[in-house]
Design an enzyme around this catalytic site. Structure first.
Site, PDB file in Angstrom:
ATOM      1  N   TYR A 176       0.822  -1.226   0.000  1.00  0.00           N
ATOM      2  CA  TYR A 176       0.000   0.000   0.000  1.00  0.00           C
ATOM      3  C   TYR A 176       0.857   1.279   0.000  1.00  0.00           C
ATOM      4  O   TYR A 176       0.698   2.133  -0.875  1.00  0.00           O
ATOM      5  CB  TYR A 176      -0.974   0.008   1.183  1.00  0.00           C
ATOM      6  CG  TYR A 176      -1.979   1.138   1.080  1.00  0.00           C
ATOM      7  CD1 TYR A 176      -3.084   1.026   0.248  1.00  0.00           C
ATOM      8  CD2 TYR A 176      -1.813   2.323   1.771  1.00  0.00           C
ATOM      9  CE1 TYR A 176      -3.999   2.057   0.115  1.00  0.00           C
ATOM     10  CE2 TYR A 176      -2.718   3.366   1.652  1.00  0.00           C
ATOM     11  CZ  TYR A 176      -3.818   3.221   0.823  1.00  0.00           C
ATOM     12  OH  TYR A 176      -4.715   4.261   0.695  1.00  0.00           O
TER      13      TYR A 176
HETATM   14  N1  LIG Z   1     -10.168   5.881   3.395  1.00  0.00           N
HETATM   15  C1  LIG Z   1      -8.968   6.324   3.711  1.00  0.00           C
HETATM   16  O1  LIG Z   1      -8.623   6.439   4.892  1.00  0.00           O
HETATM   17  C2  LIG Z   1      -7.996   6.719   2.631  1.00  0.00           C
HETATM   18  C3  LIG Z   1      -6.882   7.483   2.998  1.00  0.00           C
HETATM   19  C4  LIG Z   1      -5.978   7.867   2.027  1.00  0.00           C
HETATM   20  C5  LIG Z   1      -6.196   7.519   0.710  1.00  0.00           C
HETATM   21  N2  LIG Z   1      -7.267   6.775   0.371  1.00  0.00           N
HETATM   22  C6  LIG Z   1      -7.447   6.434  -1.054  1.00  0.00           C
HETATM   23  O2  LIG Z   1      -8.701   6.902  -1.504  1.00  0.00           O
HETATM   24  C7  LIG Z   1      -9.097   6.150  -2.654  1.00  0.00           C
HETATM   25  C8  LIG Z   1     -10.541   5.753  -2.503  1.00  0.00           C
HETATM   26  O3  LIG Z   1     -10.662   4.863  -1.409  1.00  0.00           O
HETATM   27  P1  LIG Z   1     -11.873   4.900  -0.376  1.00  0.00           P
HETATM   28  O4  LIG Z   1     -11.308   5.242   0.937  1.00  0.00           O
HETATM   29  O5  LIG Z   1     -12.968   5.709  -0.903  1.00  0.00           O
HETATM   30  O6  LIG Z   1     -12.239   3.330  -0.289  1.00  0.00           O
HETATM   31  P2  LIG Z   1     -13.382   2.489  -1.017  1.00  0.00           P
HETATM   32  O7  LIG Z   1     -14.713   2.895  -0.537  1.00  0.00           O
HETATM   33  O8  LIG Z   1     -12.996   1.056  -0.872  1.00  0.00           O
HETATM   34  O9  LIG Z   1     -13.240   2.932  -2.555  1.00  0.00           O
HETATM   35  C9  LIG Z   1     -12.346   2.330  -3.439  1.00  0.00           C
HETATM   36  C10 LIG Z   1     -13.075   2.111  -4.727  1.00  0.00           C
HETATM   37  O10 LIG Z   1     -12.183   1.504  -5.686  1.00  0.00           O
HETATM   38  C11 LIG Z   1     -12.877   0.421  -6.302  1.00  0.00           C
HETATM   39  N3  LIG Z   1     -11.953  -0.562  -6.827  1.00  0.00           N
HETATM   40  C12 LIG Z   1     -11.260  -1.524  -6.163  1.00  0.00           C
HETATM   41  N4  LIG Z   1     -10.542  -2.244  -7.021  1.00  0.00           N
HETATM   42  C13 LIG Z   1     -10.770  -1.730  -8.251  1.00  0.00           C
HETATM   43  C14 LIG Z   1     -10.324  -2.067  -9.555  1.00  0.00           C
HETATM   44  N5  LIG Z   1      -9.495  -3.102  -9.777  1.00  0.00           N
HETATM   45  N6  LIG Z   1     -10.770  -1.331 -10.605  1.00  0.00           N
HETATM   46  C15 LIG Z   1     -11.627  -0.308 -10.414  1.00  0.00           C
HETATM   47  N7  LIG Z   1     -12.098   0.049  -9.207  1.00  0.00           N
HETATM   48  C16 LIG Z   1     -11.668  -0.661  -8.142  1.00  0.00           C
HETATM   49  C17 LIG Z   1     -13.761  -0.142  -5.205  1.00  0.00           C
HETATM   50  O11 LIG Z   1     -14.806  -0.923  -5.749  1.00  0.00           O
HETATM   51  P3  LIG Z   1     -15.614  -1.934  -4.768  1.00  0.00           P
HETATM   52  O12 LIG Z   1     -16.292  -1.076  -3.728  1.00  0.00           O
HETATM   53  O13 LIG Z   1     -16.587  -2.606  -5.681  1.00  0.00           O
HETATM   54  O14 LIG Z   1     -14.587  -2.845  -4.190  1.00  0.00           O
HETATM   55  C18 LIG Z   1     -14.257   1.144  -4.570  1.00  0.00           C
HETATM   56  O15 LIG Z   1     -15.330   1.676  -5.272  1.00  0.00           O
HETATM   57  C19 LIG Z   1      -8.123   4.963  -2.736  1.00  0.00           C
HETATM   58  O16 LIG Z   1      -7.161   5.240  -3.727  1.00  0.00           O
HETATM   59  C20 LIG Z   1      -7.465   4.956  -1.365  1.00  0.00           C
HETATM   60  O17 LIG Z   1      -6.171   4.397  -1.404  1.00  0.00           O
HETATM   61  C21 LIG Z   1      -8.192   6.356   1.299  1.00  0.00           C
END
Ligand SMILES: NC(=O)c1ccc[n+]([C@@H]2O[C@H](COP(=O)([O-])OP(=O)(O)OC[C@H]3O[C@@H](n4cnc5c(N)ncnc54)[C@H](OP(=O)(O)O)[C@@H]3O)[C@@H](O)[C@H]2O)c1
Length: 317
Positions: A176
């Site tokens: 990650y």
């Molecule tokens: N939440 C945090 O604390 C945090 C902090 C820093 C950065 N981020 C970043 O923010 C971004 C969004 O994450 P989030 O927190 O909103 O989590 P999330 O709700 O899990 O969103 C991630 C999204 O990416 C989709 N996804 C997973 N694998 C994929 C693939 N192979 N192709 C296309 N889409 C795919 C997921 O689909 P499914 O739902 O169908 O699996 C989901 O819609 C990510 O890049 C994450 O690393 C998050």
């Protein structure tokens, strides 16, 4: 004396505030393509930009996610199924975007899709575990960007890449943090390359927010699977007692997470709609007051601080 000092500082902040509030014109004609819209930041951003009148092209991993999003939004918002790890899926989504935008160009590309499992100690992992995360978070982002780039260049638009504070400070093992350091490096080279064409690249660096990716129950069960599967040498050093205190630490993840996702999506929206977007948006008070400042410290000092807060294997001490 204080007045002489306060006046330029006040003027600087006033100008900065005014500059940040300048919005690009004709938002309702601009198309924005967002990956990972099934849940979390992507889902909220798609709904937010739709409410603002922009033309949202939302990519979801599943048909279920896409249907739920369409139910909550206007007819302007269109969805497509995209798996960023599959080049044929990326090429098909690019073709679909071309058909949606005609000859206008793509104003915004938001590379948001991501996964965080498997994460844990490096010694618990194998090469495939690292590859799984890099494939989505980094190579997927690069593939989508390379395919969409001519369309964004045509509109002299914006690329918004979702990184993390973990792209500035590597707090745990596995793919990650490496993927997010890669996102930072990719975005930096992209920003310089595209500046000649009037395209602006912004990096979003959230701290910890409550979404599917950060749910502690998922991390707890996966950490146990990784531990069970690890070599006997690794199990001897990182024994049951270590595992239990590691899992106890993980349970705190939910409490650490901010529930206001709009803090992140407001930054994404600013990067897409402001005439003067920032290069980096660090989101969350803990990012601003702890993680980013620690990332600037000399390495030995940052290591000491993180050592105090980490779970330690008793056998090694
Ligand atoms: N939440 C945090 O604390 C945090 C902090 C820093 C950065 N981020 C970043 O923010 C971004 C969004 O994450 P989030 O927190 O909103 O989590 P999330 O709700 O899990 O969103 C991630 C999204 O990416 C989709 N996804 C997973 N694998 C994929 C693939 N192979 N192709 C296309 N889409 C795919 C997921 O689909 P499914 O739902 O169908 O699996 C989901 O819609 C990510 O890049 C994450 O690393 C998050």
């Amino acid at each position: 004396m204080w007045l002489y000092l306060a006046t330029p500082v006040g003027l600087y902040y006033l100008l900065h505030w005014y500059r940040e509030r300048q919005v690009v014109s004709n938002l309702q004609d601009k198309h924005v393509f967002i990956t990972g819209c099934d849940s979390g930041f992507g889902n909220l951003l798609a709904r937010q930009l739709d409410r603002r009148g922009m033309r949202v092209l939302a990519a979801c991993l599943t048909e279920k996610g896409a249907a739920e999003l369409r139910n909550k939004t206007s007819d302007r918002l269109k969805t497509v199924i995209l798996d960023v790890t599959k080049t044929e899926s990326v090429v098909a989504a690019t073709q679909w975007v071309k058909e949606c935008i005609g000859n206008r160009g793509l104003w915004g590309l938001v590379n948001n899709a991501g996964i965080s499992i498997p994460s844990g100690l490096n010694e618990w992992m194998n090469k495939e575990d690292f590859a799984k995360i890099l494939d989505v978070n980094l190579l997927g982002m690069i593939d989508v960007t390379l395919n969409m780039m001519p369309l964004v260049r045509k509109a002299r638009g914006r690329v918004v890449n979702v990184s993390s504070v973990l792209g500035r400070l590597s707090l745990f093992g596995g793919g990650y943090c490496i993927s997010k350091y890669g996102v930072e490096a990719f975005s930096d080279s992209l920003r310089r390359e595209l500046s000649y064409f009037g395209v602006k690249v912004a990096i979003i660096e959230p701290s910890f927010f409550q979404t599917a990716i950060s749910r502690s129950d998922r991390h707890l069960s996966h950490s146990r699977i990784l531990w069970d599967r690890s070599s006997s040498e690794a199990k001897e050093i990182y024994d049951e007692k270590f595992l239990l205190s590691y899992l106890t630490g993980l349970k705190l993840l939910d409490k650490m997470c901010n529930t206001d996702l709009s803090l992140v999506t407001n930054c994404m929206e600013h990067a897409l709609t402001s005439r003067h977007p920032r290069t980096r948006y660090s989101v969350g008070w803990d990012a601003k007051l702890f993680y980013i400042p620690v990332s600037y410290l000399p390495t030995f000092l940052a290591d000491r601080i993180l050592f105090w807060t980490s779970t330690k294997p008793e056998k090694a001490l």
